[in-house]
Design a protein around this motif. Structure first.
Motif, short mmCIF file in Angstrom:
data_model
loop_
_atom_site.label_atom_id
_atom_site.label_comp_id
_atom_site.label_asym_id
_atom_site.label_seq_id
_atom_site.Cartn_x
_atom_site.Cartn_y
_atom_site.Cartn_z
N LYS A 1 -9.51 7.46 0.15
CA LYS A 1 -8.49 7.25 1.18
C LYS A 1 -7.12 7.76 0.77
N ASN A 2 -7.01 8.23 -0.47
CA ASN A 2 -5.72 8.75 -0.97
C ASN A 2 -4.64 7.67 -0.92
N THR A 3 -5.02 6.46 -1.32
CA THR A 3 -4.08 5.34 -1.29
C THR A 3 -4.04 4.63 -2.64
N SER B 1 0.83 -1.19 0.00
CA SER B 1 0.00 0.00 0.00
C SER B 1 0.87 1.24 0.00
N SER C 1 -0.22 11.73 1.84
CA SER C 1 -0.68 12.76 2.78
C SER C 1 -0.11 14.10 2.37
N ALA D 1 0.29 5.19 1.01
CA ALA D 1 -0.61 6.19 1.58
C ALA D 1 -0.03 7.57 1.34
N SER E 1 -4.21 16.05 -1.80
CA SER E 1 -4.94 15.00 -2.49
C SER E 1 -4.24 14.63 -3.79
N ASP F 1 -7.71 3.87 -4.10
CA ASP F 1 -8.89 4.31 -3.35
C ASP F 1 -8.76 5.82 -3.23
#
Length: 123
Positions: free
Chosen positions: A76-78, A21, A25, A23, A28, A73
């Motif tokens: 979820k910004n992933t 994954s 941050s 992620a 966006s 996603d």
């Protein structure tokens, strides 16, 4: 501060699976192309795959096509990299990257990079 953080790496036997994954941050990336790359010891970082901002039609390197799947996603910004039927030659540090300006195959095109996560496939 914009960050990409990969997770999910580890040690797996040949034929096994892992799910990485990434992620994001700090902002966006819902409108960004997201890529995955890998770098084996002593080798250059190489393209693994890429997914567009809409999540449709991911594109893969021939070496992983049919075994790896990229998904995202947006909420979820992933971004994820599902890796199946792993081979010892898949052993590498895997990186996610975002916002290419130019060829999405090229590491030089990407503005943002994660720190990488180690994947080791034993024979």
């Amino acid at each position: 501060q914009v960050q990409l953080v990969e997770s999910g790496g580890g040690l797996v036997q040949a034929g096994g699976s892992l799910r990485l994954s990434c992620a994001a941050s700090g902002r966006s990336f819902s409108r960004s192309v997201m890529g995955w790359f890998r770098q084996a010891p002593g080798k250059e970082r190489q393209f693994v795959g890429v997914i567009g901002w809409s999540g449709g039609s991911p594109f893969y390197a021939d070496s992983v096509k049919g075994r790896f799947t990229i998904s995202r996603d947006v909420a979820k910004n992933t971004v994820s990299l599902e890796m199946n039927s792993l081979k010892p030659e898949d052993t590498a540090v895997y990186y996610c990257a975002a916002d290419p300006r130019g060829s999405f195959y090229s590491t030089q095109s990407y503005h943002y990079w994660g720190q990488g996560t180690q994947v080791t496939v034993s024979s």
